[in-house]
Write an enzyme that holds these catalytic residues in place. Structure first.
Site, PDB file in Angstrom:
ATOM      1  N   ASP A   1      25.966   7.866  33.069  1.00 57.56           N
ATOM      2  CA  ASP A   1      24.752   7.240  33.600  1.00 57.56           C
ATOM      3  C   ASP A   1      25.141   5.905  34.231  1.00 57.56           C
ATOM      4  O   ASP A   1      25.740   5.042  33.581  1.00 57.56           O
ATOM      5  CB  ASP A   1      23.751   7.021  32.462  1.00 57.56           C
TER       6      ASP A   1
ATOM      7  N   ASP B   1      21.701   9.084  39.759  1.00 57.46           N
ATOM      8  CA  ASP B   1      22.558   8.155  39.014  1.00 57.46           C
ATOM      9  C   ASP B   1      23.012   8.678  37.654  1.00 57.46           C
ATOM     10  O   ASP B   1      23.509   7.910  36.832  1.00 57.46           O
ATOM     11  CB  ASP B   1      21.847   6.816  38.829  1.00 57.46           C
ATOM     12  N   GLU B   2      22.862   9.977  37.380  1.00 49.34           N
ATOM     13  CA  GLU B   2      23.353  10.490  36.104  1.00 49.34           C
ATOM     14  C   GLU B   2      23.707  11.960  36.217  1.00 49.34           C
ATOM     15  O   GLU B   2      23.166  12.691  37.058  1.00 49.34           O
ATOM     16  CB  GLU B   2      22.327  10.277  34.983  1.00 49.34           C
TER      17      GLU B   2
END
Length: 418
Positions: A27, A121-122
């Site tokens: 993350d 973003d993860e």
């Protein structure tokens, strides 16, 4: 559990035991803010609010410096500024976030082919098949963090565990810029003291229902009777929570990028009370949703709307369609029907339309008579015209003069998905 601002952060020592692990959850740390700092280093160390500066928008993201004042995503910008008056407001640059996201995902895919992106973003990584190439899961996690920092210039946090659920909790606990390894044998000891709010899939309402019954930790879920859990959150969620609380999570890392939903929202410059206007706006948003479905060759079987009032209370409604469709008119009619069922008449600041439970187009075929044949022909012609002349030149006559000027479109976090 961490506080979202780095307090309570837990990280593993360099020689952490990673026996029985194979799943990484990676993350990025305050991703939007980190990209803005990457592009403008003078912002480093400042409390940043990523959002529109008009005060009526909501916070898209915030730097850790701002989070320590209580600022968080989805909070009204006006409220965020009251909490942190010294914050710098930076307008979002979504094209840059997607560009940097592609760099990050390319790093993941160069390490293992088993990558499941969850958003820009993860992602989950399954590393069991690449241990001979890169080393143990903990070593691979260290490599991921090192390469993201050196090659992209931002930081990430990584959870290493035997299951997706535990890996995701571990990455959250280690933020920012940390790594937490939970050996398979330590899974239960790690889970038990965590808040029920740390569990993946347990939202605020479910957490409140559990806490009102004295169920505050994951251990409490393990010890609670099944009838009590059923009454608190319903049988389906109770069953899933019980399994996760015991460390049981058979979900594999899925590499196919399947869209779960497609939606568009509109935040108005001024609160709107004209219901005719709002119904027309829902139809306009449905046109955009339908066009995206057709481009992606998907159909939706469920239409949902979101309505946010002037006091920021937000309600959602959904409707399962008799047949899956990508026809904008059908989606718009469903959205308007849902809106008409809302009794509250207060001023509205945001509306949204979302297509859910997607499936490949044509999966159900057509009946002997196709009631939507005319609409398909019209919308197909519109799609062709948009492809030639651009969306700014094509639209329904009823929308002329209403258009984008009433507000700013709010796009989903990642390629139109939730």
């Amino acid at each position: 559990m961490g506080h979202g601002d780095g307090r309570g952060r837990i990280v593993s020592p360099a020689d952490a035991d990673d026996a029985g692990t194979s799943i990484l959850h990676v993350d990025m740390d305050a991703f939007y803010a980190a990209v803005e700092v990457l592009d403008d280093p003078t912002l480093r160390g400042l409390p940043l609010i990523i959002g529109a500066p008009d005060g009526r928008s909501v916070v898209s993201s915030a730097s850790y410096e701002a989070r320590r004042y209580g600022v968080h995503a989805a909070m009204p910008v006006s409220q965020a500024l009251r909490l942190c008056p010294s914050a710098r407001i930076v307008p979002p640059h979504f094209h840059r976030y997607h560009e940097v996201s592609r760099q990050v995902m390319a790093i993941f895919e160069s390490i293992t082919p088993l990558v499941e992106p969850l958003s820009v973003d993860e992602a989950f990584l399954d590393v069991r098949g690449v241990r001979r190439l890169w080393g143990s899961p903990a070593r691979i996690a260290h490599l991921v963090r090192e390469r993201v920092h050196e090659e992209v210039g931002i930081t990430c946090s990584v959870g290493v565990a035997a299951t997706k659920h535990v890996a995701k909790i571990a990455s959250t606990v280690s933020k920012p810029d940390g790594m937490l390894v939970v050996a398979a044998a330590d899974t239960q000891a790690f889970l038990d003291p965590r808040s029920v709010r740390a569990m993946w899939g347990v939202g605020p309402k479910a957490a409140e229902a559990l806490e009102s019954r004295g169920i505050r930790t994951i251990r409490d879920i393990r010890m609670a009777s099944r009838p009590m859990l059923d009454r608190a959150v319903g049988p389906a969620l109770a069953s899933r929570m019980t399994q996760l609380a015991r460390g049981e999570d058979a979900r594999a890392v899925e590499t196919e990028r399947v869209e779960k939903s497609i939606g568009h929202e509109e935040t108005f410059d001024a609160d709107v009370t004209d219901r005719s206007y709002l119904r027309a706006e829902l139809l306009r948003l449905a046109d955009r949703v339908g066009a995206r479905l057709r481009r992606a060759e998907w159909e939706t079987s469920t239409v949902a709307i979101k309505v946010r009032f002037d006091d920021f209370r937000t309600i959602s409604r959904s409707l399962t369609l008799p047949e899956a469709t990508a026809v904008s008119q059908r989606i718009g009619e469903a959205a308007q029907m849902l809106f008409d069922q809302i009794e509250r008449r207060d001023p509205v600041r945001l509306v949204g339309v979302r297509a859910e439970k997607l499936r490949p187009a044509g999966g159900g075929g057509f009946g002997l008579w196709d009631d939507d044949e005319d609409w398909r022909r019209v919308e197909g012609a519109v799609d062709d015209a948009v492809a030639r002349f651009g969306s700014a030149m094509i639209g329904r006559a009823r929308h002329i003069g209403r258009g984008e000027g009433r507000g700013s479109a709010q796009h989903p976090k990642a390629h139109g998905l939730d």
